[in-house]
Design a protein around this motif. Structure first.
Motif, short mmCIF file in Angstrom:
data_model
loop_
_atom_site.label_atom_id
_atom_site.label_comp_id
_atom_site.label_asym_id
_atom_site.label_seq_id
_atom_site.Cartn_x
_atom_site.Cartn_y
_atom_site.Cartn_z
N ILE A 100 -40.84 -35.19 -80.68
CA ILE A 100 -42.24 -35.20 -81.13
C ILE A 100 -42.35 -35.41 -82.64
O ILE A 100 -43.33 -36.00 -83.14
N LYS A 101 -41.39 -34.95 -83.39
CA LYS A 101 -41.36 -35.09 -84.85
C LYS A 101 -42.31 -34.10 -85.52
O LYS A 101 -41.91 -33.02 -85.92
N GLU A 102 -43.58 -34.45 -85.68
CA GLU A 102 -44.51 -33.64 -86.48
C GLU A 102 -45.56 -32.92 -85.65
O GLU A 102 -45.76 -31.72 -85.75
N GLU A 103 -46.26 -33.66 -84.77
CA GLU A 103 -47.40 -33.08 -84.04
C GLU A 103 -47.37 -33.55 -82.60
O GLU A 103 -47.17 -34.73 -82.32
N GLY A 104 -47.59 -32.58 -81.66
CA GLY A 104 -47.57 -32.94 -80.25
C GLY A 104 -47.70 -31.72 -79.36
O GLY A 104 -48.13 -30.65 -79.79
N GLU A 105 -47.28 -31.93 -78.10
CA GLU A 105 -47.48 -30.87 -77.11
C GLU A 105 -46.29 -30.85 -76.14
O GLU A 105 -45.78 -31.90 -75.75
N ILE A 106 -45.88 -29.63 -75.78
CA ILE A 106 -44.82 -29.44 -74.80
C ILE A 106 -45.37 -28.59 -73.67
O ILE A 106 -45.99 -27.55 -73.90
N GLU A 107 -45.14 -29.05 -72.45
CA GLU A 107 -45.62 -28.33 -71.27
C GLU A 107 -44.42 -27.91 -70.43
O GLU A 107 -43.57 -28.72 -70.10
N ILE A 108 -44.36 -26.59 -70.11
CA ILE A 108 -43.25 -26.05 -69.32
C ILE A 108 -43.82 -25.44 -68.05
O ILE A 108 -44.71 -24.58 -68.11
N LYS A 109 -43.32 -25.89 -66.92
CA LYS A 109 -43.83 -25.43 -65.62
C LYS A 109 -42.65 -24.95 -64.77
O LYS A 109 -41.62 -25.61 -64.69
N THR A 110 -42.79 -23.76 -64.16
CA THR A 110 -41.77 -23.24 -63.25
C THR A 110 -42.35 -23.10 -61.85
O THR A 110 -43.53 -22.76 -61.69
N PHE A 111 -41.54 -23.33 -60.84
CA PHE A 111 -41.98 -23.14 -59.46
C PHE A 111 -40.74 -23.12 -58.56
O PHE A 111 -39.62 -23.47 -58.97
N PHE A 112 -40.96 -22.66 -57.33
CA PHE A 112 -39.89 -22.53 -56.33
C PHE A 112 -40.06 -23.64 -55.30
O PHE A 112 -41.14 -23.83 -54.75
N ASN A 113 -38.95 -24.39 -55.05
CA ASN A 113 -39.05 -25.54 -54.14
C ASN A 113 -37.77 -25.67 -53.33
O ASN A 113 -36.71 -26.00 -53.87
N ASN B 185 -35.46 -23.66 -51.71
CA ASN B 185 -34.28 -22.90 -52.12
C ASN B 185 -33.76 -23.30 -53.49
O ASN B 185 -32.58 -23.15 -53.79
N GLU B 186 -34.66 -23.80 -54.34
CA GLU B 186 -34.29 -24.17 -55.70
C GLU B 186 -35.31 -23.63 -56.69
O GLU B 186 -36.51 -23.61 -56.41
N ILE B 187 -34.81 -23.21 -57.84
CA ILE B 187 -35.68 -22.86 -58.96
C ILE B 187 -35.89 -24.12 -59.77
O ILE B 187 -34.93 -24.73 -60.25
N ARG B 188 -37.15 -24.53 -59.91
CA ARG B 188 -37.47 -25.76 -60.65
C ARG B 188 -38.13 -25.41 -61.97
O ARG B 188 -39.07 -24.59 -62.03
N VAL B 189 -37.65 -26.06 -63.04
CA VAL B 189 -38.26 -25.93 -64.37
C VAL B 189 -38.47 -27.33 -64.91
O VAL B 189 -37.51 -28.06 -65.14
N ASP B 190 -39.76 -27.72 -65.08
CA ASP B 190 -40.08 -29.04 -65.62
C ASP B 190 -40.55 -28.89 -67.07
O ASP B 190 -41.49 -28.13 -67.37
N ILE B 191 -39.89 -29.60 -67.97
CA ILE B 191 -40.23 -29.57 -69.40
C ILE B 191 -40.71 -30.96 -69.79
O ILE B 191 -39.92 -31.90 -69.81
#
Length: 539
Positions: free
Chosen positions: A452-465, A467-473
């Motif tokens: 991102i360098k200077e300005e922006g946005e990060i979205e982190i989402k967790t969920f169960f799918n 038999n797996e733990i999912r983390v989307d960044i």
């Protein structure tokens, strides 16, 4: 050449010269008498030797004669072709010629050949093992010390094929079912010829006619009956009637015999076709079964080969990673202390310089650079400790990520980057190593900061799918080109700094996830941003 000058090995009492006279006669007809004399001199025996029908030759000489004949003509079929000419020179058979031509029956001729064969050949015994109206199977059994050769078989095949021509019939069809020259204990020939017209009734009627005419002649000559036109007419009519009657009976019998032969042949053909069809079906079933077995074996081999390749690749990567880790540990320790001192000096200078001073902006940029360098050093140190023993405890991924994001936001407070967390409240806990898990998500989030360098946005989402733990960044930083995505986790790629991201941190995170039997997928599209989807197996 006198007899005492002849080679004793060539004149053994094994084969009578009459049995091979057709070869000499045919050669003379093709090439002339003078050329025959020269040819025979090369074989070791002169032509005159064969004029005496009581002379004999050895089988080795006969074999040598056939070899010389093939060599002279340059045609391997010559022994067979010369055998076909046997009836032309049947005079050499002596009194048997008159007997055979008088009988005029192929079956009887073959039987006669078997009968008289001991008078011509001393090293082979002929035997009929099967006989029908127009078919006969002959077996030729040779002495144990006789060396058989295919050329002799071809010459015999030609002679057997020529026999029906004595009865004004076409050549017979001769098949060699087995051959001594090919390892069998005997030679077996199957001979089939066309059935000739039956003449028994015609001959019988002719004999009766002659008998009746003789009686009438006797009666007329001794004036027992009066000679008149009617008597002479009867004498003429009776022979014609008997001859025609015999001819008709012979014709009917011939038709019946040929019909029976055709029925036998058709039955044999049908049986052969049925057997062939059954064999083909059985072979097809076996081929299909074998094909399926081969396919299954190929699948297993391919799976095994792929598994071996993956194992080799993992071992190679692991070995390289160990080498890189050792190097990273040394470099990190050497750089960490000087970099910490530089950062402290910069912070002290920032405290002494007023906020509005231009030097203040320069020092703040320098401080950010040292913070990035410190992050890289920490990554190197973490990378060097990847092979350490794991400490497995129960943990909540939501809590781990929440603490990481808080720490990173404090560290990078000068960046205008917003982090939005969307945690699944029902996300189950997992059992894993907290340091390794922390390293995974720390590197991925810092990777998004660098993009991102200077300005922006990060979205982190967790969920169960599943038999797996999912983390989307997901971040809205620089897009990763498609051609780089497949190679971005390769520590050996040569083209560095292609994405503006901390690719060393990505390699470390990827290897930790793979160590836990998980996976990382990347999706990077213009307008949507870049998403790192982390999958960790539950329990």
């Amino acid at each position: 050449m006198k007899r005492q000058e002849l080679n004793p090995k060539d004149i053994k009492i094994e084969l009578n010269v009459r049995a091979i006279s057709h070869i000499l006669k045919t050669f003379e007809a093709d090439y002339g008498k003078d050329e025959l004399a020269k040819f025979m001199e090369r074989t070791g025996l002169p032509v005159k030797y064969f004029d005496n029908e009581y002379n004999w030759v050895s089988y080795d000489y006969y074999f040598n004669l056939l070899e010389q004949l093939v060599k002279y003509t340059g045609d391997k079929e010559t022994p067979y072709k010369y055998g076909l000419n046997t009836p032309k020179y049947i005079n050499s058979w002596g009194i048997w010629k008159a007997v055979l031509t008088l009988i005029m029956s192929p079956a009887y001729i073959y039987k006669t050949i078997v009968f008289i064969s001991p008078r011509f050949c001393k090293f082979c015994k002929y035997k009929i093992i099967e006989k029908s109206k127009n078919k006969i199977i002959l077996k030729l059994k040779y002495e144990n010390n006789v060396r058989q050769n295919k050329l002799n078989c071809e010459n015999m095949r030609g002679q057997f094929a020529s026999i029906p021509t004595l009865c004004d019939l076409p050549y017979a069809e001769v098949k060699e079912l087995q051959c001594t020259a090919e390892g069998a204990d005997s030679c077996v020939f199957e001979i089939i010829w066309k059935k000739n017209r039956d003449r028994k009734n015609k001959i019988f009627s002719l004999l009766i006619t002659i008998f009746i005419i003789s009686i009438l002649y006797f009666l007329i000559n001794y004036k027992i009956i009066n000679s008149s036109i009617l008597v002479y007419f009867t004498i003429i009519l009776i022979p014609i009637a008997f001859f025609l009657g015999g001819h008709v009976l012979d014709y009917k019998r011939t038709i019946k015999d040929n019909s029976d032969i055709l029925d036998e042949q058709n039955h044999a053909i049908i049986s052969s076709l049925q057997n062939t069809q059954q064999i083909n079906e059985e072979l097809q079933i076996k081929i299909d079964q074998r094909t399926e077995e081969i396919k299954e074996t190929n699948k297993k081999l391919e799976a095994t080969y792929e598994q071996i390749r993956n194992t080799e690749r993992k071992l190679l990567i692991a070995e390289r990673m160990r080498g890189v880790a050792r190097l990273a540990a040394g470099v990190a320790h050497e750089i960490n202390n000087p970099m910490g001192a530089v950062r402290n000096y910069i912070q002290e200078m920032l405290e002494d310089i007023p906020h509005g001073d231009k030097r203040n902006d320069i020092l703040e940029k320098a401080e950010k650079a040292t913070q990035i360098s410190k992050t890289l050093i920490n990554d190197l140190l973490s990378f060097s400790r990847m092979d350490d023993d794991l400490q497995i405890i129960e943990m909540d991924i939501n809590e781990v990520i929440d603490k990481i994001t808080s720490n990173i936001q404090q560290t990078f407070s000068n960046f205008n980057i917003k982090i939005n967390n969307f945690f699944d409240p029902d996300l189950p806990t997992i059992h894993s190593d907290p340091l390794q898990i922390n390293q995974i998500f720390t590197n991925l989030i810092i990777n998004s900061y660098n993009a991102i360098k200077e300005e922006g946005e990060i979205e982190i989402k967790t969920f169960f799918n599943k038999n797996e733990i999912r983390v989307d960044i997901r971040d809205n930083g620089d897009i990763i080109p498609a051609y780089i995505i497949d190679q971005i986790f390769d520590p050996n790629q040569k083209d560095k700094d292609r994405t503006g991201r901390n690719e060393l941190g990505l390699v470390i995170s990827y290897n930790i996830v793979k160590r836990f039997n998980g996976d990382i997928k990347i999706k990077s599209l213009t307008g949507e941003g870049t998403t790192f989807a982390v999958s960790l197996p539950y329990n």
